[in-house]
Design a protein around this motif. Structure first.
Motif, PDB file in Angstrom:
ATOM      1  N   ARG A   1      59.989 -72.246  94.173  1.00 33.29           N
ATOM      2  CA  ARG A   1      59.590 -71.097  94.991  1.00 33.29           C
ATOM      3  C   ARG A   1      58.449 -70.328  94.325  1.00 33.29           C
TER       4      ARG A   1
ATOM      5  N   ARG B   1      54.634 -70.901  96.876  1.00 34.13           N
ATOM      6  CA  ARG B   1      54.522 -69.951  97.974  1.00 34.13           C
ATOM      7  C   ARG B   1      53.116 -69.825  98.542  1.00 34.13           C
TER       8      ARG B   1
ATOM      9  N   LYS C   1      65.471 -74.489  92.352  1.00 30.42           N
ATOM     10  CA  LYS C   1      64.571 -74.100  93.443  1.00 30.42           C
ATOM     11  C   LYS C   1      63.851 -72.790  93.155  1.00 30.42           C
TER      12      LYS C   1
END
Length: 351
Positions: free
Chosen positions: A14, A18, A10
């Motif tokens: 991320r 974003r 993850k």
């Protein structure tokens, strides 16, 4: 170098997910580590889908493609480098409007003593004609392993292999299109794979600017000789009806060459594609002006890349080689060979 502290996939989702302000692209090293984790099963199916589709929407950078390519090259099945290949050709678009005339250009080049490895796959629901389907209709064998590829290279000068027998992990990603309904970067990576580590790599694409990105990626990978262009239908075939820019990368140096169309008239798309027509043109039984332009133009690209010739010299040499080819078909033809026509009508996807 991989970061041993990154153990959860993850982290990479991320980084890229974003948004326009907080998100960023991956470095070559980060991309390689992320794809290596994905290959090794260190990402859940949900994470895999999110990662690939985020990249699909945002579009991958050259650095990311370079890192992903390195990750997949590390898991090629063994012994491909032993094939001693001169030219690598990733044939992943398939054909829709015309037959794969580039196959005949490949055969001419093989008669000159060069060794060419073609590889591709069959995308689900793509409604396109792939080499894997064409080869059996012409009496040609699809190689299932390195030994069979070597035999074909030694006897014919060229061989075709399906990606699933070269890099199953990459083929698995391509086949995810059936679930996503969208392509991922896997098709681009397959074109760049060059599993045999050939000295030259010829790549065809469909969409604008993708050819430039291939060249940028090749420079980051320090490829010896790579040529990418917008081919007919996205395949590794010269389209004689359109001007084209050739993007060449040689050991970190990029060059672009503008080439004009060579055909004066547009060819009307046939309702069916019949593999037998490839044989007829090769043996000189049929005079197909479009086919000749496509074959000679594709062969000229190969010569420009492999022999470092100018376009004008390469094209003249290609014309001479086509006219002087051995017209005997290289393998015996059985009367039982199926020649099912391919219907060109209906909706299809650009590759």
């Amino acid at each position: 170098m991989q970061d041993p502290e990154i153990t959860d996939f993850k982290h990479f989702i991320r980084l890229i997910g974003r948004g326009q302000r907080a998100g960023r692209t991956l470095t070559v090293q980060e991309a390689q580590q992320a794809m290596t984790m994905l290959i090794n099963g260190q990402a859940t199916p949900e994470q895999k889908g999110a990662f690939l589709m985020l990249l699909r929407v945002r579009e991958e950078t050259a650095a990311e493609l370079a890192g992903f390519t390195l990750a997949f090259r590390a898991v090629n099945l063994p012994d491909f480098a032993s094939l001693n290949v001169d030219l690598d050709m990733g044939c992943y678009a398939g054909k829709r409007r015309h037959l794969p005339w580039f196959l005949l250009a490949t055969m001419v080049l093989a008669q000159s003593g060069k060794r060419i490895l073609l590889h591709g796959t069959h995308e689900p629901n793509s409604k396109r004609l792939y080499l894997k389907e064409v080869f059996p209709q012409l009496g040609l064998s699809v190689a299932n392993n390195v030994a069979e590829a070597k035999l074909s290279l030694d006897t014919l000068g060229f061989a075709y292999m399906d990606l699933k027998n070269i890099n199953p992990a990459l083929d698995d990603v391509i086949q995810l299109r059936e679930q996503f309904g969208l392509r991922s970067c896997a098709n681009t990576l397959a074109r760049m794979l060059n599993p045999s580590q050939a000295t030259c790599s010829l790549q065809g694409v469909f969409h604008r600017k993708v050819d430039e990105k291939h060249s940028q990626t090749a420079c980051l990978l320090n490829e010896q000789n790579m040529l990418c262009f917008r081919g007919e239908g996205g395949e590794v075939e010269f389209n004689p009806e359109r001007d084209v820019t050739l993007h060449i990368a040689r050991q970190g140096q990029m060059e672009s060459i503008d080439v004009s169309s060579t055909a004066n008239n547009w060819e009307i798309k046939p309702k069916e594609l019949v593999a037998q027509h490839l044989l007829d043109v090769w043996q000189g039984d049929t005079d197909n002006v479009y086919a000749k332009h496509a074959i000679v133009g594709t062969l000229a690209l190969m010569l420009l890349l492999n022999s470092k010739l100018s376009w004008q010299v390469a094209y003249q040499q290609a014309e001479h080689m086509w006219q002087g080819r051995n017209k005997q078909w290289p393998v015996p033809l059985s009367a039982n060979i199926s020649t099912m026509p391919f219907n060109t009508q209906g909706k299809f996807y650009a590759h």
